[in-house]
Design a protein around this motif. Sequence first.
Motif, PDB file in Angstrom:
ATOM      1  N   ARG A  27       0.817  -1.222   0.000  1.00 23.54           N
ATOM      2  CA  ARG A  27       0.000   0.000   0.000  1.00 23.54           C
ATOM      3  C   ARG A  27       0.853   1.275   0.000  1.00 23.54           C
ATOM      4  O   ARG A  27       0.638   2.174  -0.817  1.00 23.54           O
ATOM      5  N   THR A  33      -3.342  -0.024  -3.636  1.00 20.24           N
ATOM      6  CA  THR A  33      -4.280   0.185  -2.528  1.00 20.24           C
ATOM      7  C   THR A  33      -5.494  -0.748  -2.566  1.00 20.24           C
ATOM      8  O   THR A  33      -6.382  -0.635  -1.741  1.00 20.24           O
ATOM      9  N   LYS A  36      -6.637  -4.201   1.388  1.00 23.16           N
ATOM     10  CA  LYS A  36      -7.131  -3.306   2.444  1.00 23.16           C
ATOM     11  C   LYS A  36      -6.594  -3.636   3.832  1.00 23.16           C
ATOM     12  O   LYS A  36      -6.357  -4.801   4.165  1.00 23.16           O
ATOM     13  N   TYR A  37      -6.464  -2.585   4.634  1.00 19.47           N
ATOM     14  CA  TYR A  37      -6.153  -2.749   6.051  1.00 19.47           C
ATOM     15  C   TYR A  37      -7.468  -2.801   6.828  1.00 19.47           C
ATOM     16  O   TYR A  37      -8.283  -1.886   6.732  1.00 19.47           O
ATOM     17  N   GLY A  38      -7.673  -3.883   7.582  1.00 16.25           N
ATOM     18  CA  GLY A  38      -8.895  -3.976   8.372  1.00 16.25           C
ATOM     19  C   GLY A  38      -8.648  -4.158   9.848  1.00 16.25           C
ATOM     20  O   GLY A  38      -9.327  -3.558  10.674  1.00 16.25           O
ATOM     21  N   CYS A  99     -20.657  -1.786   0.811  1.00 17.55           N
ATOM     22  CA  CYS A  99     -19.617  -0.760   0.984  1.00 17.55           C
ATOM     23  C   CYS A  99     -18.389  -1.148   0.175  1.00 17.55           C
ATOM     24  O   CYS A  99     -17.685  -0.295  -0.333  1.00 17.55           O
ATOM     25  N   PHE A 101     -15.511  -2.584   0.968  1.00 18.18           N
ATOM     26  CA  PHE A 101     -14.163  -2.513   1.524  1.00 18.18           C
ATOM     27  C   PHE A 101     -13.536  -3.887   1.716  1.00 18.18           C
ATOM     28  O   PHE A 101     -12.346  -4.070   1.490  1.00 18.18           O
TER      29      PHE A 101
ATOM     30  N   ARG B 226     -11.931   3.833  -4.640  1.00 19.71           N
ATOM     31  CA  ARG B 226     -11.080   4.596  -3.723  1.00 19.71           C
ATOM     32  C   ARG B 226     -11.825   4.896  -2.435  1.00 19.71           C
ATOM     33  O   ARG B 226     -12.788   5.661  -2.438  1.00 19.71           O
ATOM     34  N   PHE B 227     -11.366   4.305  -1.360  1.00 20.79           N
ATOM     35  CA  PHE B 227     -11.910   4.600  -0.041  1.00 20.79           C
ATOM     36  C   PHE B 227     -11.047   5.695   0.595  1.00 20.79           C
ATOM     37  O   PHE B 227     -10.025   6.090   0.030  1.00 20.79           O
ATOM     38  N   LEU B 229      -8.963   5.509   2.978  1.00 21.38           N
ATOM     39  CA  LEU B 229      -7.591   5.039   3.204  1.00 21.38           C
ATOM     40  C   LEU B 229      -6.767   4.992   1.922  1.00 21.38           C
ATOM     41  O   LEU B 229      -5.561   4.867   1.977  1.00 21.38           O
ATOM     42  N   ASP B 230      -7.439   5.042   0.776  1.00 21.56           N
ATOM     43  CA  ASP B 230      -6.735   4.870  -0.495  1.00 21.56           C
ATOM     44  C   ASP B 230      -6.323   6.191  -1.141  1.00 21.56           C
ATOM     45  O   ASP B 230      -5.811   6.198  -2.264  1.00 21.56           O
ATOM     46  N   GLU B 357     -13.753  -0.468   7.245  1.00 22.72           N
ATOM     47  CA  GLU B 357     -12.658   0.485   7.018  1.00 22.72           C
ATOM     48  C   GLU B 357     -12.413   1.245   8.311  1.00 22.72           C
ATOM     49  O   GLU B 357     -13.301   1.959   8.784  1.00 22.72           O
TER      50      GLU B 357
END
Lengths: 158, 730
Positions: A27, A33, A36-38, A99, A101, B226-227, B229-230, B357
């Motif tokens: 990342r 990206t 994901k970081y969860g 969502c 994510f 794109r969230f 965090l991105d 997230e």
Amino acid sequence: MRVALTVNGERREAEVAADTPLLWVLRDHLGLTGTKYGCGISECGACTVHLDGEAVRACSVPAGQADGRAVTTIEGLGDGQGGRHPLQEAWIAENVPQCGFCQPGQIMSAAALLARTPAPDDAAIDAAMGGNLCRCGTYQRIRRAIHRAAAQVQESEA
Amino acid sequence: MSEERSDGAIRISRRGFLKAGALAGGGLLIGLRLPVGGGAAAAEAGEQRTGADDAAFAPNAWIRITADDQVTVIVDRSEMGQGVMTALPMLVAEELEADWGRIATEFAPADPAYANPILGRQATGGSTAVRGAWRPLREAGAAAREMLVAAAAGRWGVEAAACEAREQAVHHAESGRSATYGELAAAAAEQPVPEAVLLKERRDFRLIGTPQDRLDAPAKADGTARFGLDVQLEGLLTAQVARCPVLGGQVRSFDARQAQRVPGVRQIAEIDSGVAVIAEGFWPAQKGREALAVEWDYGEHAELSSAGIAERFREAAEGGEAATAHSEGDAEAALGQAERRVEAEYEVPFLAHACMEPMNCTARIQDGLCEVWAPTQNQAATQRVAAEVSGLPEAQVRVYTTFLGGGFGRRSHTDFVAEAVACAKAAGAPVQVVWTREDTTRHDHYRPATYNRLSAAIGEDGGIRAWRHHIVGPSIMSQNGMIPADQRLDSSSVEGAAEIPYRVPHTRVAYTMANTPVPLWWWRSVGNSQNGFIREAFLDEVAAAAGEDPYELRRRLIPEGDRHHGVLERAASEAGWGQPLPAGRARGIAVVYSFGSYCAEVAEVSVTAGREVRVHRVDVAIDCGTAVNPEIVAEQMESGVAYGLSAALGEAITVERGRIEQGNFDDYTTLRIHQMPQVRVHIVDSGEDPGGIGEPGTPPIAPALANAVRAATGEPVRRLPLARAGLQPA
């Protein structure tokens, strides 16, 4: 340390502390990206990638352990020519993401499952996907999408 | 403002339109002022923004059509999974006659023109997105279509009435001429804004009411979405913030020497919420934070515990004076005289939102501008808070809304925004604040815990003669200054309890505010999430005591013509209520109205000898008026069930020594795939205007589950999660 990886078929390098989790190499250093970081402790599966073909939680693999190995992320899951993986097609067809994510991690776990079990039943899906959390509750669509992709792969191979 | 004409057409006054002007590339831009929350100040602010921006892209609008025939809909609500990025453009496209297969979307900037007509400010919550947009967005589409038609008629020298808009083009049948919207855009911009537009009759809808695939699914399946965090910016730094582990505590002092030696750490800065470690990426920030030595002033709450809070609630129930939320007849007298009385205590815990997230926000302050990239449900407050913290006027704050990796109410708060702006200010560089999962769990603003006492008197006819419900718990609105300090009633604490849909001659619903230092905020379906459970589970206890079938009793006690009936009957029939089940299985039913929609659910469960509970199937019947996109309605019901079930099965936030005990998904356990029941959604089309869908699926599941468990075991479930009632999720 200088970590060298083959990421989605390309050789990539980064200068990082050896204990930096693979997740942050991808990342923060390589700009990928999609992973994901969860949770940071292998509890949620949002950071799932393939390391030498095996599904791993990138948040818990130190860069030093990943050095010299091949990593596939959600960005590299397709056919390499812009085409989507059958799971990604199935995810869209079943309107799985809400969502969204957690979904890259879900799809990477599902891809590892199909690679070793081409036609999983619900129990096999639940067992393989048990480490991937979704707070939107898309689980039954995830099951449907995996069945759909499995059927499609088998059909195209038949 | 708009008003309804007797013929059903909607008349819009000319001053309802903010702007209609030409785009640089030759196009049509049309904006329609929302009926609430606008006003002169808002219009002025909008004008200022327009002036500051490229005039061609003035943001007070939902529609942009360019010469290349691209129709773009500006989505002014936050996409957190509930489907606004698809549903809102459907409303526009329906009346605009746009080609749905080619529609493009953009998220709106922060601007008063985008105030939510129901909430009065630009924010997403309360399941209001489609409800609020139902008229304004269709009007915006219709007005644009009329201007396009007028432009075509003018070009061809024919009557507008002889032209038809269809599939993103205007056609004149008689002459066989056609022009695309792109070809007409520049000329349409010169047309006067219509004084009134005719909206379609329901039977003429081509798009509304049809299941459409989500527009955001491809990007969310290939990792390009794109969230927050991105967000990637040139020179972006990452910050982690060390916050006091004790609620309400503060920094006393800190020693940054070790932290500063960590490679990649750029700066240590004290900000309002704690000590920020600003570094070149997440990992250096994390290592720097671990090396940071902070001495905390724990403040007044270092001895706070969940046991103490529970005790405080009980004391308040005994001694405190209760505010009346609803009263009819004389419940005290009727209960006093009753021969058959049922009484129970119910308790629910504090809950975290646990968005997938983690909390985060990115800010950059340069050249007199503060830019904020935020996964936010609240653009209005984000802009205000960023202005306060940066010291710049709101007009110099830009808010860019990313995709939200879950919201559930949490992201209408702005604590993460304030931190990002403070860090960017301290660093003189763009900074992304990232909360770890533990930060996200321990520094959430929680769903209130409550303690409840209920009594009911069973009448001679088997009905309910009296109903008393006393709720004790902390108030979201009081704690957050949304009601006057001396007001003792918080409407959000009693929603779902005060409005009982059942005919009961004597009722009293009361509330005792018992505030605690635990931070509170909106949690998916708010008060309905607790009160729906308590009311509907206790009703089942009353039915059992009266020897009545819980479904039949509900049906009998709800007045004729009430919309609760449609969903109750549908859920029951689809679930096969009354039909035999395999051994060890039982059903439970519940119905809760919330956010403009009626929702009934039947859960089919089994309970093992080891008291393990498994939910096999849930039938959901939802009357949300017009289902704009039935596919998304189904998704939201599945999601609402999963979210409520997750909480009922295993979620609880507890406090010990002033600290939130849970930190990650190992001790704050949420629903996993093997626990997901088969959810079948049945849409009851009442033909009414749309109700909400993001939240109404959540409240009925906990009571449906509890009632099924009671049916299976004979024991009521009065405490959640299940472990507190001596049960375990399978």
